[in-house]
Design an enzyme around this catalytic site. Structure first.
Site, PDB file in Angstrom:
ATOM      1  N   TRP A  49       0.829  -1.212   0.000  1.00 35.00           N
ATOM      2  CA  TRP A  49       0.000   0.000   0.000  1.00 35.00           C
ATOM      3  C   TRP A  49       0.860   1.257   0.000  1.00 35.00           C
ATOM      4  CZ3 TRP A  49      -4.446  -0.450  -1.961  1.00 35.00           C
ATOM      5  CH2 TRP A  49      -5.210  -1.602  -1.759  1.00 35.00           C
ATOM      6  N   ASP A  98      -1.412   6.110   6.869  1.00 44.16           N
ATOM      7  CA  ASP A  98      -2.494   5.314   6.289  1.00 44.16           C
ATOM      8  C   ASP A  98      -2.814   4.201   7.287  1.00 44.16           C
ATOM      9  OD1 ASP A  98      -4.145   3.575   4.992  1.00 44.16           O
ATOM     10  OD2 ASP A  98      -2.834   3.223   3.264  1.00 44.16           O
ATOM     11  N   LYS A 121     -12.268  -2.118   6.956  1.00 43.33           N
ATOM     12  CA  LYS A 121     -11.484  -3.072   7.732  1.00 43.33           C
ATOM     13  C   LYS A 121     -11.848  -3.010   9.219  1.00 43.33           C
ATOM     14  CE  LYS A 121      -8.550  -3.017   3.956  1.00 43.33           C
ATOM     15  NZ  LYS A 121      -7.737  -2.164   3.107  1.00 43.33           N
TER      16      LYS A 121
HETATM   17  C1  LIG Z   1      -7.269  -1.626   2.078  1.00 43.98           C
HETATM   18  C2  LIG Z   1      -6.182  -0.641   2.160  1.00 43.98           C
HETATM   19  C3  LIG Z   1      -6.098   0.433   1.251  1.00 43.98           C
HETATM   20  C4  LIG Z   1      -7.070   0.622   0.123  1.00 43.98           C
HETATM   21  O1  LIG Z   1      -8.273   1.039   0.628  1.00 43.98           O
HETATM   22  P1  LIG Z   1      -9.494   1.469  -0.326  1.00 43.98           P
HETATM   23  O2  LIG Z   1     -10.448   2.015   0.678  1.00 43.98           O
HETATM   24  O3  LIG Z   1      -9.950   0.234  -1.020  1.00 43.98           O
HETATM   25  O4  LIG Z   1      -8.989   2.488  -1.272  1.00 43.98           O
HETATM   26  C5  LIG Z   1      -5.068   1.337   1.416  1.00 43.98           C
HETATM   27  N1  LIG Z   1      -4.178   1.211   2.418  1.00 43.98           N
HETATM   28  C6  LIG Z   1      -4.229   0.190   3.305  1.00 43.98           C
HETATM   29  C7  LIG Z   1      -3.214   0.102   4.390  1.00 43.98           C
HETATM   30  C8  LIG Z   1      -5.237  -0.761   3.195  1.00 43.98           C
HETATM   31  O5  LIG Z   1      -5.297  -1.768   4.073  1.00 43.98           O
END
Ligand SMILES: *Cc1c(COP(=O)(O)O)cnc(C)c1O
Length: 362
Positions: free
Chosen positions: A102, A174, A198
């Protein structure tokens, strides 16, 4: 059909109590005569839902008053662009620490707006992401507009155990797959963002926590919808927000409060993760490649000694109501995502299934 233990990385399990409450309120919310899905986002009823959700999140995470909480759309992936658009503020450089897939995606997007200094790339030596760097190994630049990192890399299961020190440069995290898993000190961050699917609620909602003084200057041609200031000034209601996802996130925040908050959540999460890693390390049949001090509490990738058994493992696990264990295609093997809503019994059931499978096939 009973509910299964769903180890999906996202969208992931929600607490059963939350789904049951949503079910109870599905047709008609609290005397309003309508479903939350049918409400105007500007009406009194919905406003009360939205405000309570924000207040509860602020309480649960102990978010200081000088931070805005934004309830947006577009996923964490949109933040990969919104962060540089909003945080460069006249500068042309940003630092990125990369410990997984990511983080790499975040860099690719940031490069459209600025020069990226890769302050650390954990895959540089082996081509794989299996650890997080120590503070002393970060090559931070003095003139960066911000420092971006991914506290928990969802695909590789690599986690930071400390908050990087950036000497006053805003730190951007993030937190998609780790937010709400334990208490954090929000004041150490400039921006925290997370896709909801998540550990917060259903897909469609993205939570952004941003320090107020960082809001207000965007790069030229930034779309209105990508401007933090617009969303902050309009309490995330510049346009129609993802109302139902926001409502459900609110139920999750309330569930966290009632369950004893993030201290309690952290205890449970640590216990769940410890059990699973102990089962992997103690087996000789399963393996996890991540450095022991960087192992994720939330996403646990593991391989079988013989990859030809992967399909059988997945089939039999499914029979035992343990589903979505297939690892990410880039890593292979298995991945058990054990977010807040995964009950400890789910981890116990997985651990005993793994032992049984090894006995029969190891
Ligand atoms: C799932 C995830 C993303 C992507 O998320 P979206 O909401 O699908 O854009 C980005 N960064 C991390 C750490 C993730 O786990």
């Amino acid at each position: 059909m009973a509910r299964v233990f769903n180890f999906s990385a996202g969208p992931a399990m929600l607490p059963q109590a939350v789904i049951e409450q949503a079910q109870q309120e599905l047709l008609e919310w609290n005397g309003s005569g309508m479903s939350v899905m049918e409400m105007s986002h500007r009406g009194k009823d919905y406003m009360s839902i939205a405000e309570k959700a924000e207040a509860d999140l602020r309480e649960v995470m102990n978010i200081p008053a000088n931070y805005k909480v934004l309830f947006l759309q577009g996923g964490a992936s949109s933040q990969f662009a919104m962060v540089p658009m909003n945080l460069l503020r006249g500068k042309d450089k940003a630092d990125y620490i990369v410990t997984g897939s990511w983080g790499k995606k975040a860099i690719a997007e940031a490069r459209r707006y600025c020069n990226v200094n890769v302050a650390f790339d954990a895959s540089a030596d082996s081509g794989k992401f299996t650890f997080a760097p120590a503070q002393g190994d970060l090559k931070l630049s003095a003139d960066a507009a911000y420092v971006h990192y991914t506290p928990n890399e969802t695909i590789e299961g690599v986690e930071f155990t400390y908050v990087p020190e950036t000497n006053g440069i805003p730190l951007v995290a993030d937190m998609s797959s780790t937010i709400l898993s334990r208490p954090i000190d929000v004041s150490k961050y400039g921006v925290i963002y997370a896709g909801a699917q998540k550990n917060i609620g259903p897909a469609g909602l993205t939570v952004v926590i941003v320090r107020e003084d960082l809001i207000g200057e965007v790069v030229e041609h930034t779309p209105t919808m990508f401007n933090y200031e617009i969303h902050a000034k309009n309490d995330s209601m510049y346009n129609t927000p993802p109302t139902y996802s926001w409502y459900l996130a609110g139920l999750v925040f309330e569930w966290l409060k009632q369950g004893g908050g993030l201290d309690k959540m952290a205890e449970t999460n640590k216990r769940k993760a410890d059990k699973l890693y102990a089962a992997i390390d103690g087996s000789g049949f399963y393996a996890n490649p991540v450095a022991p001090d960087c192992r994720s509490w939330m996403n646990v990738p593991f391989t079988l000694a013989n990859p030809e058994l992967d399909a059988l493992f997945l089939d039999e696990a499914k029979e035992a109501d343990l589903v979505t264990l297939k690892g990410h295609r880039s890593v292979g093997g298995m991945r058990a995502s054990i977010y807040n809503a995964m009950p400890e019994e789910g981890v116990d059931a997985l651990v005993s299934f793994m032992a049984d499978f090894e006995k029969r096939n190891g």
